[in-house]
Design an enzyme around this catalytic site. Structure first.
Site, PDB file in Angstrom:
ATOM      1  N   ASP A  97      -8.060  14.873   6.005  1.00 25.25           N
ATOM      2  CA  ASP A  97      -7.971  15.549   7.328  1.00 25.25           C
ATOM      3  C   ASP A  97      -6.996  14.622   7.333  1.00 25.25           C
ATOM      4  O   ASP A  97      -7.135  13.934   8.677  1.00 25.25           O
ATOM      5  CB  ASP A  97      -9.650  14.855   7.679  1.00 25.25           C
ATOM      6  N   GLU A 119     -12.107  20.796   0.789  1.00 28.54           N
ATOM      7  CA  GLU A 119     -13.094  20.051   1.589  1.00 28.54           C
ATOM      8  C   GLU A 119     -12.646  20.230   3.244  1.00 28.54           C
ATOM      9  O   GLU A 119     -12.386  19.492   4.426  1.00 28.54           O
ATOM     10  CB  GLU A 119     -12.517  18.364   2.167  1.00 28.54           C
ATOM     11  N   GLU A 133      -8.246  12.437  13.101  1.00 27.11           N
ATOM     12  CA  GLU A 133      -8.767  13.640  11.346  1.00 27.11           C
ATOM     13  C   GLU A 133      -9.429  14.321  11.844  1.00 27.11           C
ATOM     14  O   GLU A 133      -8.968  15.804  11.074  1.00 27.11           O
ATOM     15  CB  GLU A 133      -9.691  12.796  10.829  1.00 27.11           C
ATOM     16  N   HIS A 213     -12.890   1.294   7.823  1.00 23.87           N
ATOM     17  CA  HIS A 213     -11.500   1.092   7.970  1.00 23.87           C
ATOM     18  C   HIS A 213     -10.636   1.870   9.338  1.00 23.87           C
ATOM     19  O   HIS A 213      -9.682   2.104  10.044  1.00 23.87           O
ATOM     20  CB  HIS A 213     -10.480   0.926   6.943  1.00 23.87           C
ATOM     21  N   ARG A 215      -9.696   3.991  12.378  1.00 17.10           N
ATOM     22  CA  ARG A 215      -9.222   3.421  13.332  1.00 17.10           C
ATOM     23  C   ARG A 215      -9.723   3.542  14.720  1.00 17.10           C
ATOM     24  O   ARG A 215      -9.543   2.563  15.953  1.00 17.10           O
ATOM     25  CB  ARG A 215      -8.595   4.742  13.722  1.00 17.10           C
ATOM     26  N   HIS A 246     -10.072  -3.271   3.598  1.00 15.90           N
ATOM     27  CA  HIS A 246      -8.991  -2.338   3.221  1.00 15.90           C
ATOM     28  C   HIS A 246      -7.787  -3.066   4.094  1.00 15.90           C
ATOM     29  O   HIS A 246      -7.433  -4.110   4.373  1.00 15.90           O
ATOM     30  CB  HIS A 246      -9.620  -1.469   4.504  1.00 15.90           C
TER      31      HIS A 246
HETATM   32  C1  UD1 Z   1      -5.872   6.381   6.208  1.00 10.37           C
HETATM   33  C2  UD1 Z   1      -6.107   7.422   6.764  1.00 10.37           C
HETATM   34  C3  UD1 Z   1      -7.518   7.789   6.993  1.00 10.37           C
HETATM   35  C4  UD1 Z   1      -8.413   7.818   5.839  1.00 10.37           C
HETATM   36  C5  UD1 Z   1      -7.696   6.218   5.556  1.00 10.37           C
HETATM   37  C6  UD1 Z   1      -8.882   5.844   3.991  1.00 10.37           C
HETATM   38  C7  UD1 Z   1      -4.785   8.832   8.873  1.00 10.37           C
HETATM   39  C8  UD1 Z   1      -4.548   8.291  10.411  1.00 10.37           C
HETATM   40  N1  UD1 Z   1      -5.797   7.413   8.085  1.00 10.37           N
HETATM   41  O1  UD1 Z   1      -6.395   5.581   7.525  1.00 10.37           O
HETATM   42  O2  UD1 Z   1      -7.959   9.289   7.406  1.00 10.37           O
HETATM   43  O3  UD1 Z   1      -9.714   7.730   6.558  1.00 10.37           O
HETATM   44  O4  UD1 Z   1      -6.345   6.284   5.085  1.00 10.37           O
HETATM   45  O5  UD1 Z   1      -8.620   4.741   3.663  1.00 10.37           O
HETATM   46  O6  UD1 Z   1      -4.158   9.985   8.295  1.00 10.37           O
HETATM   47  N2  UD1 Z   1      -1.742  -0.575   3.626  1.00 10.37           N
HETATM   48  C9  UD1 Z   1      -1.283  -1.259   2.763  1.00 10.37           C
HETATM   49  N3  UD1 Z   1      -1.327  -0.663   1.472  1.00 10.37           N
HETATM   50  C10 UD1 Z   1      -2.280   0.631   1.510  1.00 10.37           C
HETATM   51  C11 UD1 Z   1      -2.666   1.270   2.281  1.00 10.37           C
HETATM   52  C12 UD1 Z   1      -3.000   0.656   3.751  1.00 10.37           C
HETATM   53  O7  UD1 Z   1      -0.391  -2.438   2.984  1.00 10.37           O
HETATM   54  O8  UD1 Z   1      -1.971   0.193  -0.107  1.00 10.37           O
HETATM   55  C13 UD1 Z   1      -1.719  -0.546   5.624  1.00 10.37           C
HETATM   56  C14 UD1 Z   1       0.141  -0.725   5.677  1.00 10.37           C
HETATM   57  O9  UD1 Z   1       0.158  -1.094   6.714  1.00 10.37           O
HETATM   58  C15 UD1 Z   1      -0.089   0.778   6.072  1.00 10.37           C
HETATM   59  C16 UD1 Z   1      -1.765   0.638   7.147  1.00 10.37           C
HETATM   60  O10 UD1 Z   1      -2.642  -0.006   5.776  1.00 10.37           O
HETATM   61  O11 UD1 Z   1       0.651   0.948   7.279  1.00 10.37           O
HETATM   62  C17 UD1 Z   1      -2.259   1.691   7.609  1.00 10.37           C
HETATM   63  O12 UD1 Z   1      -2.475   3.088   6.479  1.00 10.37           O
HETATM   64  P1  UD1 Z   1      -2.200   4.363   7.196  1.00 10.37           P
HETATM   65  O13 UD1 Z   1      -3.047   5.285   6.532  1.00 10.37           O
HETATM   66  O14 UD1 Z   1      -2.046   4.614   8.364  1.00 10.37           O
HETATM   67  O15 UD1 Z   1      -3.862   4.317   8.224  1.00 10.37           O
HETATM   68  P2  UD1 Z   1      -5.271   3.914   7.488  1.00 10.37           P
HETATM   69  O16 UD1 Z   1      -6.053   3.143   8.486  1.00 10.37           O
HETATM   70  O17 UD1 Z   1      -5.369   3.677   5.768  1.00 10.37           O
HETATM   71  N1  UDP Z   2     -13.853   2.722  -2.920  1.00 11.33           N
HETATM   72  C1  UDP Z   2     -12.792   2.154  -4.123  1.00 11.33           C
HETATM   73  N2  UDP Z   2     -12.878   1.304  -3.440  1.00 11.33           N
HETATM   74  C2  UDP Z   2     -12.456   0.392  -2.279  1.00 11.33           C
HETATM   75  C3  UDP Z   2     -13.713   1.544  -1.484  1.00 11.33           C
HETATM   76  C4  UDP Z   2     -13.565   2.570  -1.660  1.00 11.33           C
HETATM   77  O1  UDP Z   2     -11.861   2.706  -4.908  1.00 11.33           O
HETATM   78  O2  UDP Z   2     -12.858  -1.142  -2.680  1.00 11.33           O
HETATM   79  C5  UDP Z   2     -13.372   4.751  -2.716  1.00 11.33           C
HETATM   80  C6  UDP Z   2     -14.571   4.900  -2.277  1.00 11.33           C
HETATM   81  O3  UDP Z   2     -15.770   5.439  -3.393  1.00 11.33           O
HETATM   82  C7  UDP Z   2     -14.100   6.595  -2.056  1.00 11.33           C
HETATM   83  C8  UDP Z   2     -13.101   6.718  -1.145  1.00 11.33           C
HETATM   84  O4  UDP Z   2     -12.425   4.869  -1.388  1.00 11.33           O
HETATM   85  O5  UDP Z   2     -14.500   7.621  -2.930  1.00 11.33           O
HETATM   86  C9  UDP Z   2     -13.032   6.451   0.267  1.00 11.33           C
HETATM   87  O6  UDP Z   2     -11.776   6.293   1.044  1.00 11.33           O
HETATM   88  P1  UDP Z   2     -12.357   5.035   2.583  1.00 11.33           P
HETATM   89  O7  UDP Z   2     -13.317   4.783   2.853  1.00 11.33           O
HETATM   90  O8  UDP Z   2     -10.505   3.893   2.245  1.00 11.33           O
HETATM   91  O9  UDP Z   2     -11.749   6.697   3.227  1.00 11.33           O
HETATM   92  P2  UDP Z   2     -12.222   7.951   3.946  1.00 11.33           P
HETATM   93  O10 UDP Z   2     -12.831   8.790   2.803  1.00 11.33           O
HETATM   94  O11 UDP Z   2     -13.259   7.050   4.873  1.00 11.33           O
HETATM   95  O12 UDP Z   2     -11.340   8.818   4.341  1.00 11.33           O
END
Ligand code: UD1
Ligand code: UDP
Length: 382
Positions: A97, A119, A133, A213, A215, A246
């Site tokens: 999602d 999923e 999502e 994490h 939003r 995160h």
């Molecule tokens: C995203 C997904 C969310 C998912 C989550 C898993 C959307 C809208 N959100 O949220 O559904 O549950 O990932 O973790 O698709 N960043 C880094 N390095 C990384 C990852 C993120 O620096 O490896 C920072 C960056 O500044 C980036 C920001 O996090 O711009 C947000 O990343 P984004 O993927 O937009 O949103 P998440 O909150 O990570």
């Molecule tokens: N996870 C990981 N390292 C971490 C925290 C989480 O590998 O430090 C894994 C966790 O086991 C799970 C996935 O990341 O499989 C969940 O990711 P996240 O919570 O970012 O996203 P969501 O599942 O909420 O979309």
């Protein structure tokens, strides 16, 4: 030869699609399977690619610091155009999602490829929670040709939306495939992060593992969460809170500001998957707003407090291993203290439950595609 394109972009999608990549790659004579990463996440995606030894065929490398949904969505659709035009996949696989899921699904639809949604069918029926999502997965379901639903509940959600039953297969969640694979492999490999955790944490103390994490929790929600963790730490100096934070700046900001100075709260960088699974196993309980962690923890017998008001994963709530606590500071503190102090309650919640799968979800998906494409494979190999 059937052409498969598996697209993902964030950490959880990568973890849950890695076993599918591996399963398809076992049949190179039947499938040309390629991987495209949008790199909506960069570092957190690369941690997963490294562990599962996946080298993407296409890497759109899209992540920007503090990115927004408008730009990310359009970048993904535009970035995928040349990939889809060059490879012309028969099937495109998307997961879950995220923005990568929804935008890739739209792009695949424009290209004429069939879309398979892994999923599929999770719902809260509340378009603002989780945001964005819930709407991402509803859009994805409208476009999808083959829905791989993890549970009976998720299949029922799709049927309510008039999706043709013949296009839905219940598979179990691929996260259990990843979890079992990782738990096995971790036994036989030397892992630096695990060694670091062994040296850095005091395992004579009970550990509360935290991730967050979402939003919709940014801003006030995260401030409440951090205040709750602070209170829990001050009331229970004998426990250790470990929080791999995160990388989203909207998360890192309040977390380091409010919790950075508390000696019994350990803030660390996101862990690679094997170390995180190892730490889940070592923890007493888990506090999270994560979707994936809600699915993994019950399989490891760990009670979970979910910092959300709604969940699209009701199975573990029904089974009694997960409690929804929202982002209300008092409620988080109360439920956490209950589990720390009431062993009967704790034992009841930590009874092993695994409503999410048996580790064979990817095998079922690949078998299904083999069956669907049998004739085409036969004619192209004769
Ligand atoms: C995203 C997904 C969310 C998912 C989550 C898993 C959307 C809208 N959100 O949220 O559904 O549950 O990932 O973790 O698709 N960043 C880094 N390095 C990384 C990852 C993120 O620096 O490896 C920072 C960056 O500044 C980036 C920001 O996090 O711009 C947000 O990343 P984004 O993927 O937009 O949103 P998440 O909150 O990570
Ligand atoms: N996870 C990981 N390292 C971490 C925290 C989480 O590998 O430090 C894994 C966790 O086991 C799970 C996935 O990341 O499989 C969940 O990711 P996240 O919570 O970012 O996203 P969501 O599942 O909420 O979309």
């Amino acid at each position: 030869m059937i052409k498969n394109l598996i697209i993902f972009g964030t950490r959880p999608e990568a973890i849950k699609m890695a076993p599918l990549v591996k399963e398809f790659k076992m049949y190179p004579e039947l499938f040309d399977t390629r991987v495209c990463v949008t790199a909506q996440h960069r570092e957190m995606l690369d941690q997963v690619l490294d562990f599962f030894e996946i080298i993407p065929d296409y890497d759109l490398d899209l992540m920007k610091p503090n990115q927004n949904l408008y730009l990310l969505t359009s970048d993904i659709i535009l970035g995928l155009k040349p990939v889809l035009e060059e490879f012309q996949p028969d099937y495109v696989y998307v997961h879950g999602d995220t923005t990568t899921t929804m935008a890739s699904c739209v792009a695949a639809f424009y290209s004429g490829s069939k879309v398979c949604h892994v999923e599929a069918g999770l719902r809260t029926h509340n378009k603002l929670s989780p945001f964005p999502e819930e709407i991402n997965r509803q859009i994805t379901s409208r476009i999808t040709d083959i829905h791989f639903a993890p549970t009976i509940t998720s299949k029922e959600n799709l049927l309510i939306e008039n999706i043709d039953e013949n296009t839905i297969l219940i598979t179990g969640n691929t996260v259990i495939d990843a979890l079992l694979d990782s738990s096995n492999r971790v036994k036989s490999i030397q892992n630096k992060e695990i060694e670091f955790l062994k040296n850095d944490l005091d395992f004579t103390k009970r550990i509360i593992l935290v991730t967050g994490h979402r939003r919709e929790n940014h801003g006030e929600g995260f401030i409440n969460i951090c205040n709750a963790l602070k209170e829990i730490a001050l009331m229970n100096p004998e426990i250790q809170i470990v929080y791999p934070v995160h990388l989203n700046p909207h998360v890192k900001g309040p977390v380091y500001e409010i919790l950075g100075e508390i000696s019994t709260i350990k803030l660390i960088n996101p862990l690679a998957y094997p170390a995180f699974v190892w730490l889940m196993n070592k923890s007493y309980l888990i506090i999270t707003d994560s979707g994936g962690v809600q699915e993994e923890a019950p399989s490891l017998g760990k009670p979970v407090l979910v910092m959300r008001d709604t969940t699209e994963r009701p199975e573990a709530v029904v089974a009694g291993t997960v409690i929804l606590v929202g982002t209300d500071t008092d409620k988080i503190v109360l439920e956490c203290n209950n589990l720390l102090n009431d062993t009967v309650r704790y034992e009841k919640m930590s009874a092993l439950h695994n409503p999410y799968g048996d580790g064979k979800a990817c095998e079922r998906i690949v078998n299904h595609i083999k069956e669907l494409t049998k004739e085409k494979i036969l004619t192209t190999t004769i």
